[in-house]
Design an enzyme around this catalytic site. Structure first.
Site, PDB file in Angstrom:
ATOM      1  CE  LYS A   1      -2.863 -49.021 -29.683  1.00 37.41           C
ATOM      2  NZ  LYS A   1      -2.661 -47.994 -28.683  1.00 37.41           N
TER       3      LYS A   1
ATOM      4  CG  ASP B   1      -3.270 -43.932 -32.433  1.00 41.22           C
ATOM      5  OD1 ASP B   1      -4.024 -43.404 -33.277  1.00 41.22           O
ATOM      6  OD2 ASP B   1      -2.111 -43.529 -32.225  1.00 41.22           O
TER       7      ASP B   1
END
Ligand code: SF4
Length: 224
Positions: A132, A150
């Site tokens: 991420k 996220d």
């Protein structure tokens, strides 16, 4: 037909109006952008490491002072872990984040002359940097298309059926298939902004949401 086969047929029949959904998100958030403050790829990398399990607002409060005092990777080499912990102690997980940031800065200085590398492999090899974080840096610092999944992207993407998965990586892969590559970075921001402003984890504002006509999850919510 067994249950699994039946689910597959239902899924094939389900037409997701992804183009329309993306158009609406774009019209709602034409200026959506990364809400972490940064001036350089290095600062974005540090801010993103700091942002795990805390809010961008909290990170920005800390980095306002931190980046003024220590703007580059070289500057962190003068800090002990205890000193960095003192700078970021208002942020959750500050001990492990301090450790990761210092280790990352050492690698950046030794291997990359203090610069941030531009490939996923090199980024993910840095301490405290997962997929991420690498995606956030690739798309926001270097303009390389990527979708960082996220908690907001995961929740909103799955509620809108742009993805249908319980897993983060699978969600990212499905979003990349359904969203045109040139929109990956923008769509990532649109989903985050919608998740923060309307499609909250608890009590999403479905009755006020322009996506309600295209959202099965939302239609079920308003019936409750
Ligand atoms: S209708 Fe509700 S669940 Fe669907 S995107 Fe809007 S706020 Fe989220």
């Amino acid at each position: 037909m067994n249950k699994e086969e039946n689910e597959l047929v239902v899924e094939k029949k389900e037409r997701i109006p992804s183009k329309k959904i993306l158009e609406i998100l774009h019209s709602l958030y034409p200026d959506a952008h990364c809400e972490l403050n940064f001036s350089t790829p290095f600062q974005l990398l540090i801010a993103t490491i700091l942002s795990a399990q805390t809010t961008d607002i909290k990170v920005n409060e800390v980095t306002r002072t931190l980046f003024a005092k220590y703007p580059t990777a070289h500057d962190y080499l003068t800090l002990s872990q205890e000193e960095l912990e003192a700078e970021i102690r208002t942020i959750g997980l500050y001990k492990s984040k301090s450790k990761h940031i210092l280790a990352t800065c050492h690698i950046l200085v030794e291997k990359y002359n203090g610069e941030v590398p531009k490939t996923r492999e090199e980024l993910e090899a840095l301490p405290g940097v997962g997929r991420k974080t690498a995606n956030v840096v690739l798309s926001n610092a270097f303009g390389i298309p990527a979708i960082a999944v996220d908690t907001h992207v995961f929740r909103v993407g799955n509620r809108l059926r742009l993805a249908k998965s319980d897993h983060v990586l699978e969600t990212e892969e499905q979003l990349m298939k359904r969203i045109p590559k040139k929109l990956w970075s923008d769509a990532h921001h649109w989903l985050i902004w919608h998740g923060r402003r309307v499609c909250h984890a608890r009590s999403p504002k479905c009755t006020n949401c322009e996506l309600l006509p295209y959202c099965r999850f939302g239609k079920q919510e308003v019936k409750k």
